[in-house]
Design an enzyme around this catalytic site. Structure first.
Site, PDB file in Angstrom:
ATOM      1  N   LYS A 173      -7.020   1.238  -3.579  1.00 52.75           N
ATOM      2  CA  LYS A 173      -6.583   0.673  -2.293  1.00 52.75           C
ATOM      3  C   LYS A 173      -6.494   1.777  -1.223  1.00 52.75           C
ATOM      4  O   LYS A 173      -6.941   1.593  -0.082  1.00 52.75           O
ATOM      5  CB  LYS A 173      -5.222  -0.011  -2.469  1.00 52.75           C
ATOM      6  CG  LYS A 173      -4.518  -0.408  -1.172  1.00 52.75           C
ATOM      7  CD  LYS A 173      -5.213  -1.542  -0.436  1.00 52.75           C
ATOM      8  CE  LYS A 173      -4.398  -1.913   0.808  1.00 52.75           C
ATOM      9  NZ  LYS A 173      -5.004  -2.991   1.580  1.00 52.75           N
ATOM     10  N   LYS A 228       0.128   5.142   9.409  1.00 50.27           N
ATOM     11  CA  LYS A 228       0.783   5.129   8.092  1.00 50.27           C
ATOM     12  C   LYS A 228      -0.232   5.296   6.953  1.00 50.27           C
ATOM     13  O   LYS A 228      -0.085   6.170   6.097  1.00 50.27           O
ATOM     14  CB  LYS A 228       1.537   3.804   7.904  1.00 50.27           C
ATOM     15  CG  LYS A 228       2.052   3.562   6.483  1.00 50.27           C
ATOM     16  CD  LYS A 228       2.822   2.256   6.352  1.00 50.27           C
ATOM     17  CE  LYS A 228       1.968   1.019   6.177  1.00 50.27           C
ATOM     18  NZ  LYS A 228       1.348   0.863   4.832  1.00 50.27           N
ATOM     19  N   THR A 250       0.858  -1.180   0.000  1.00 52.74           N
ATOM     20  CA  THR A 250       0.000   0.000   0.000  1.00 52.74           C
ATOM     21  C   THR A 250       0.894   1.229   0.000  1.00 52.74           C
ATOM     22  O   THR A 250       1.610   1.477   0.974  1.00 52.74           O
ATOM     23  CB  THR A 250      -0.915   0.001   1.236  1.00 52.74           C
ATOM     24  OG1 THR A 250      -1.742  -1.160   1.187  1.00 52.74           O
ATOM     25  CG2 THR A 250      -1.785   1.251   1.276  1.00 52.74           C
TER      26      THR A 250
END
Lengths: 301, 301
Positions: A178, A246, A102
């Site tokens: 995503k 994150k 990701t």
């Protein structure tokens, strides 16, 4: 023609995906920075590679399942750029790099461009579904790539995932979708925590609240999944608070590049950062509920 | 003993609930402030009441399905308090008032107390599910009441709803759970809009984004339901922007009473207020997406 497949990063997701490749009849070449990890994996089949360059030279398709953009950069181009020892220098022209982390979509698009200069094909292919689905080949991939990359490696994607979404004809849309999924996942976990915390503050029975909400229009996939952890007082990290520090950071970085406002994402990001610095960084992401004052959380039975 | 049932407020939900009562064999007494509404309803059975006092004097159980706390107050106690013409003055001792509006739980608890002084029983009974489920008897009720109120009117609740949650032995928990459901519903609609808006900004195909998210961990009941309206460019108000200005306002009022912080709810409330004042107050709540600048929304086919 049977393709030789490499897989880098034998963590929770990567080891399951390598198992799926083996189940599909491949004998994958694997690499992991942790000493012994590759050797342990190949006891049941496959080949352990001592270096990334060795893996890159041998494989038609290389699947990268590392933690983030920095690790992907390091895997591809090494600490010192794309010199002789790096994966990118070792891979053959016409081979395919499959990027499963990701990352900021702009970073993924830059990887595609840099590899194109070496005639290496690229698939933007973030994954979703968790370790169990990775091992059973039932996970989801959100992909985007040039047609020639799909032509060469499409069957490899299908061997690892139950559902391979093809979202664009060059890198970017896979990572974008995503990242947007992570936006919703993060906001929904924080919202679930906020709702459950308010219920506790108001003296509502948390199990009854869970029962009603999971059968009502206020439900989300994350409320149903994560609030079960809170009811059980089980903060064992299936996915940790710092993952959403994150990932919501990536969401905000992506939007900042086009000066796009995200009021809920930025608020949820602050909540996860507060939880992280308050001492819950490595706990399950549902521990974001611990930032709320003046409530008593359910205890272990 | 067959109970005589009254129902006040023949709007989208109330008319469906009155139909469900009729289907269950009751012949409900109905009242609505709109001229002719009660008369139209009773063409297929039931009794139209000219005044609230008339309805109150005749009924063992009175179901109130009005818009908010102010209307409930007015129904029960009239503009001038609980004098001779009011519903509360007309209702018999031992009869039951069923309060189905979404209100601040503290307000619902106060209604119970005030009616108890007249020996009128009370059920805190907010509803969920929409007009179609109200008409088919498949809606949900989130209730709390004293055992004697359930003993008398429990079967009436079951005649109107597929699922009647009993959440407490006095008023409060029904409204609390309903308000918390609205917290999640409102935050999820705003988050769905934020995610879809970001996708549009990034050039992602909105139909593909919808397909992936509704099959991923980022899904919510509201994303799936409301983003279909955005894709169809159909902002016909099934539930309007101003409903969430009101309902998230109730969420924040409830939490403010115990000084409890709700970062996501307050942010989402600001988003709905921005949408309302920008001109979208009466549009479907998914129109909250129109606050995002720099994007082009899907157009009608």
């Amino acid at each position: 023609m049977t393709l030789t497949i490499g897989l880098i990063g034998l963590g929770a997701m990567g080891s399951g995906m390598a198992q799926s490749l083996r189940r599909a009849g491949h004998s994958p070449h694997v690499f992991d920075v942790r000493p012994g990890a590759a050797e342990a994996f190949v006891r049941d089949g496959g080949h352990a590679c001592a270096t990334l360059a060795d893996l890159g030279a041998r494989c038609d398709v290389v699947v990268s399942v590392v933690v983030n953009a920095a690790q992907t950069e390091s895997v591809l181009f090494g600490a010192g750029g794309d010199g002789d020892g790096s994966l990118a220098a070792a891979m053959q022209p016409g081979s395919v790099f499959v990027m499963c982390s990701t990352v900021d979509p702009n970073v993924s698009m830059a990887f595609e461009s840099r590899l194109a200069k070496k005639d290496i094909l690229y698939i933007d292919a973030p994954i979703s579904g968790g370790a169990a689905k990775a091992a059973s080949g039932e996970m989801t991939m959100m992909t985007a790539a040039r047609p020639e990359a799909y032509a060469k490696a499409g069957a490899v994607l299908d061997a690892m995932a139950a559902k391979v979404y093809r979202l664009g004809d060059r890198a970017g849309a896979g990572s974008k979708v995503k990242v947007i999924n992570q936006l919703l996942a993060g906001v929904h976990i924080a919202a679930a925590a906020e709702a459950m915390a308010l219920g506790l503050r108001e003296g509502v029975d948390p199990a009854a609240l869970y029962e009603v909400i999971t059968h009502s229009a206020g439900n989300s996939w994350m409320f149903e999944n994560r609030m079960a952890h809170v009811l059980a007082a089980d903060y064992t990290p299936l996915s940790a608070v710092d993952i959403f520090v994150k990932d919501l950071g990536i969401v905000l970085d992506m939007a900042r590049a086009t000066k796009f406002p995200l009021p809920l994402s930025s608020t949820a990001h602050q909540m996860f950062m507060q939880a992280s610095t308050a001492g819950f960084a490595k706990e399950d992401d549902s521990a974001v509920i611990k930032i709320f004052p003046g409530i008593e959380l359910p205890k272990k039975a």
